[in-house]
Design an enzyme around this catalytic site. Structure first.
Site, PDB file in Angstrom:
ATOM      1  N   GLU A 182      -9.333  11.572   7.727  1.00  0.00           N
ATOM      2  CA  GLU A 182     -10.322  11.034   6.796  1.00  0.00           C
ATOM      3  C   GLU A 182     -10.143  11.614   5.395  1.00  0.00           C
ATOM      4  O   GLU A 182     -10.370  10.929   4.390  1.00  0.00           O
ATOM      5  CB  GLU A 182     -11.740  11.317   7.297  1.00  0.00           C
ATOM      6  CG  GLU A 182     -12.034  10.806   8.695  1.00  0.00           C
ATOM      7  CD  GLU A 182     -11.596   9.372   8.910  1.00  0.00           C
ATOM      8  OE1 GLU A 182     -11.562   8.583   7.945  1.00  0.00           O
ATOM      9  OE2 GLU A 182     -11.277   9.024  10.056  1.00  0.00           O
ATOM     10  N   GLU A 196      -3.625   2.772   5.445  1.00  0.00           N
ATOM     11  CA  GLU A 196      -3.644   3.931   6.336  1.00  0.00           C
ATOM     12  C   GLU A 196      -2.583   4.970   5.992  1.00  0.00           C
ATOM     13  O   GLU A 196      -2.557   6.041   6.600  1.00  0.00           O
ATOM     14  CB  GLU A 196      -3.426   3.484   7.785  1.00  0.00           C
ATOM     15  CG  GLU A 196      -4.590   2.750   8.396  1.00  0.00           C
ATOM     16  CD  GLU A 196      -5.802   3.640   8.564  1.00  0.00           C
ATOM     17  OE1 GLU A 196      -5.637   4.845   8.820  1.00  0.00           O
ATOM     18  OE2 GLU A 196      -6.924   3.127   8.408  1.00  0.00           O
TER      19      GLU A 196
END
Length: 781
Positions: free
Chosen positions: A562, A591
């Site tokens: 994260e 990502e």
């Protein structure tokens, strides 16, 4: 355990209304990417995910002037005579959103007043619009930003502080909100102005970032139905409204179904094998249910389906009957009774197909790919190459597990079922690598993990991260607030961190969310760009008693993941707000920084700086580090296949599935599973009914992007391996290059160009397969 991302971007105005969350993790949990809530679109004009807060304005000296949401929200409330509107915290001028004081009662009047003001602003913009940056893009950005800031506060609170009243308020204003989104997305005057910029003689003089913005807005407007005739546009708008409603209902059903299991246990034999941490949480849950004398040692205990409880039972409960019961409850969530999502899935797929055909596409997957790097064919090709590289290894995984269980005298050895896999995998891992996940927890205390993560960011990217608690109000006492500074000590960003599971009110998983993005147009002082603010939300094990939060290694990886998203949001140097940070980056590339950061969890110096016993300060033994490194590829084939199943069934449902046809959604899943599951799913498996990634988030026909981006991230990390991970100077130089390209450029350049600028060549899957021990089959890029 599978980990899915994590970026949360709330309802961009030029993207699909059904995308209401952000990168997520959900599904079942045994591979490496499941655990966050769903998410909205990544390619919209402005995404927002708010996680922090402040009540009115915050008067501080840390460059607040360059941070806060501009223009003043107070202008919105000025249109209302009602005192309750005038004092509504959602409509005040603030530097950090007022999460601490916003309540459900503020949502209806606040949103309606806001939408009325924004509608007026839009009408005025359409009346005066010119094909120029100051008279088109900047006023448009301000309209969208106001909307995103306010709606982001509401959406965030619904994710971390859910309540029936808040749900009801959100549901009531949903149609009005969607109507405004469509009104803005289908504005022909704005669309024509963007087209005029593209067709003007000055087009070639625009920066790459501005060209990307113009091209993107034209495409998004078309995908929002701007070119449709009146009757078809009306049909399109009705579909969008219904998609938004259905997605929200799907997500709520999953949350309610997850909360529904509260299994009360008093017999110690039933919970044998469960670690003390799990029992402590189960006892705390029992106390919250009125059993005030509950203790970890003597119970009673309440077992739930939230991630820490579910995973621990699957991995450690010796009671096979308990494992089976909890597994069945998990894979059948939201599939029966008043929470059944099956009919919602059929309606969503039917409406998505209708929407795609209205826009001229053969199926929804083609529509989805219009804003991605890949095509349907390229995505399917990558998945098949990875599947073929993983299958033999996965078959071997299962055989090895059966042999091991038989040697341990397990009665189920010849008939291992799904509720046995994680349990025996954990025992095999402990035997093979002499690693006990629970025994490692004392070496991974949250404060130490965060300190080491910040030190790593300093080394790689030259930034300082300092606590700034008290600068902005928070929505829960456990939330921490941080300031990010550059090498000169000047603030460049802020972020919130909400680490712990709160199953009664907080959605499961982990995600990063945008509070506000960097923007020159929204500068408070008219000179320096507004600073970005992010949030990080996890659902890890909270502190028990006097102990700090002691993390599993997977939870450590999750925090790094994260934080990678947060870094791309916070370290952007892009001043054009519509492509700053991860805005404007194609979905299947977003990502890259998050998965890249996970690699550092296996870097010796980084891990050893983290792994200090919380009581003694003793370092993790070198031998255990080497075993963790060796265990990285443990059951990699099985984990790959798991993710490929999710990605493949997603594409099948959005390309070949015919709503109301001869095949059901479960038939599709079973057909896909024949090639992706060594042990077939149970006939009663209804995981699709809780697959929020694709039915309540931004992953519809996009789940493949986890593996697509993993190829990019693994190859990016290999640049550091090539430079020499033990060469600090080379690592810093490579880190700076990563910051100046992957993290700094945002959506201002195409992701392939950005990758090539960093790596010097196009990406190759070789590093991904090598890192996972699957290089026996090497697919081409």
């Amino acid at each position: 355990m599978a980990r899915h991302i994590s970026i949360r971007i709330y309802h961009s105005l030029f993207r699909e209304v059904e995308h209401t969350r952000s990168r997520a993790r959900l599904c079942s949990f045994s591979s490496k990417y499941d655990s966050a809530p769903p998410l909205p679109s990544l390619f919209s004009i402005l995404h927002n995910s708010i996680t922090s807060s402040s009540s009115s304005s915050v008067s501080v000296s840390v460059s607040v002037s360059s941070l806060s949401a501009a223009p003043s929200m107070a202008t919105t409330s000025a249109t209302a005579s009602d005192d309750s509107i005038h004092s509504n915290p959602l409509l005040q001028d603030f530097d950090f959103p007022p999460f601490d004081v916003v309540e459900a009662k503020h949502v209806r009047p606040g949103v309606r007043s806001l939408l009325k003001k924004l509608e007026d602003d839009l009408v005025e913009l359409e009346r005066t619009v010119e094909p120029s940056w100051p008279n088109l893009v900047e006023p448009l950005e301000k309209i969208v930003d106001r909307y995103n800031v306010v709606w982001g506060v509401i959406s965030h609170l619904k994710s971390v502080k859910d309540s029936p009243d808040l749900r009801s308020a959100v549901e009531e204003v949903q149609p009005e909100r969607v109507k405004f989104q469509l009104r803005l997305g289908q504005s022909k005057p704005l669309y024509n102005a963007f087209k005029a910029i593209q067709d003007s003689p000055d087009w070639q003089t625009l920066t790459d970032a501005r060209k990307r913005i113009v091209e993107s807005q034209i495409k998004k407007a078309v995908l929002k139905g701007v070119s449709l005739e009146d009757d078809k546009r009306d049909q399109f708008n009705k579909i969008e409204q219904e998609l938004g409603r259905l997605s929200q209902k799907f997500e709520e059903n999953v949350l309610d179904a997850t909360k529904r299991l509260d299994k009360f246990i008093t017999d110690k034999k039933e919970i044998e094998g469960l670690p003390a941490t799990t029992l402590g949480l189960a006892a705390q849950r029992a106390v919250s249910k009125g059993h005030e004398d509950a203790t970890a040692e003597d119970g009673p205990w309440v077992i739930t389906l939230d991630v820490p409880s579910y995973l621990s039972i699957m991995k450690h409960a010796r009671n096979r009957t308990l494992r089976e019961e909890v597994y069945h409850a998990y894979v059948t969530r939201a599939s029966n009774g008043d929470l059944d999502n099956a009919s919602i899935i059929d309606q969503l797929l039917k409406l998505r197909l209708e929407k795609a055909k209205l826009l001229g596409y053969n199926n929804y997957a083609e529509l989805s790919m219009a804003t991605k790097m890949a095509t349907v064919e390229k995505a399917e090709k990558l998945l098949e190459k990875l599947r073929s590289a993983s299958w033999d290894a996965a078959v071997q995984d299962v055989e090895e597990l059966r042999t091991f269980a038989k040697k341990q005298g397990a009665l189920e050895a010849d008939d291992l079922n799904h509720w046995d896999i994680n349990f025996w995998s954990e025992r095999l891992r402990e035997s093979k690598f002499d690693i006990n996940e629970e025994e490692l927890r004392p070496y991974f205390s949250l404060p130490k993990v965060m300190n080491s993560l910040f030190n790593l960011a300093k080394m790689l990217f030259g930034i300082e991260i300092e606590p700034a608690d008290g600068l902005a109000p928070v929505w829960n006492n456990d939330v921490k607030f941080y300031c990010v500074k550059d090498s000169s000590g000047s603030p460049i960003a802020y972020f919130y961190f909400d680490p712990y599971s709160r199953p009664a009110e907080k959605q499961g998983g982990a995600w990063m969310g945008e509070v506000v993005a960097r923007s020159r147009a929204l500068s408070r002082n008219g000179t320096s760009a507004r600073l970005p603010v992010a949030n990080m939300v996890c659902n890890q094990t909270p502190p028990v008693g006097n102990k700090p939060s002691l993390m599993t290694f997977l939870e450590v990886e999750t925090v790094f993941h994260e934080f990678g998203h947060a870094l791309q949001h916070m370290l952007t140097k892009q001043d054009e707000g519509l492509v700053a940070g991860f805005r404007g980056i194609e979905w299947d590339a977003v990502e890259l920084p998050s998965q890249f950061m996970e690699n550092w969890c296996y870097h010796r110096d980084t891990l050893m700086s983290i792994a200090k016993h919380y009581e003694t300060g003793e370092s993790l033994p070198e031998g255990i580090y080497l075993k963790l490194l060796a265990a990285r590829t443990f059951r990699a084939g099985s984990q790959f296949l798991r993710q490929i199943r999710f990605a493949s069934v997603d594409l099948e449902l959005h390309t070949k599935y015919v709503p109301g046809g001869s095949e059901s959604i479960y038939d599709i899943d079973r057909r896909v599973s024949e090639k992706t599951h060594v042990i077939p799913p149970l006939p009663e498996d209804r995981f699709l009914c809780s697959f929020s990634h694709i039915f309540a988030g931004g992953y519809a026909a996009g789940y493949y992007s986890y593996k697509w981006a993993e190829v990019l991230s693994a190859d990016a990390f290999s640049a550091f391996e090539d430079a020499g991970l033990d060469d600090i100077k080379a690592v810093k130089e490579t880190g700076n290059k990563f910051r100046e390209t992957i993290l700094a450029l945002g959506g201002g350049k195409a992701p392939l160009e950005v990758f090539v600028a960093f790596r010097g060549r196009e990406p190759s899957p070789e590093a991904l397969l090598r890192h996972n021990g699957l290089l026996s089959v090497t697919p081409s890029a």
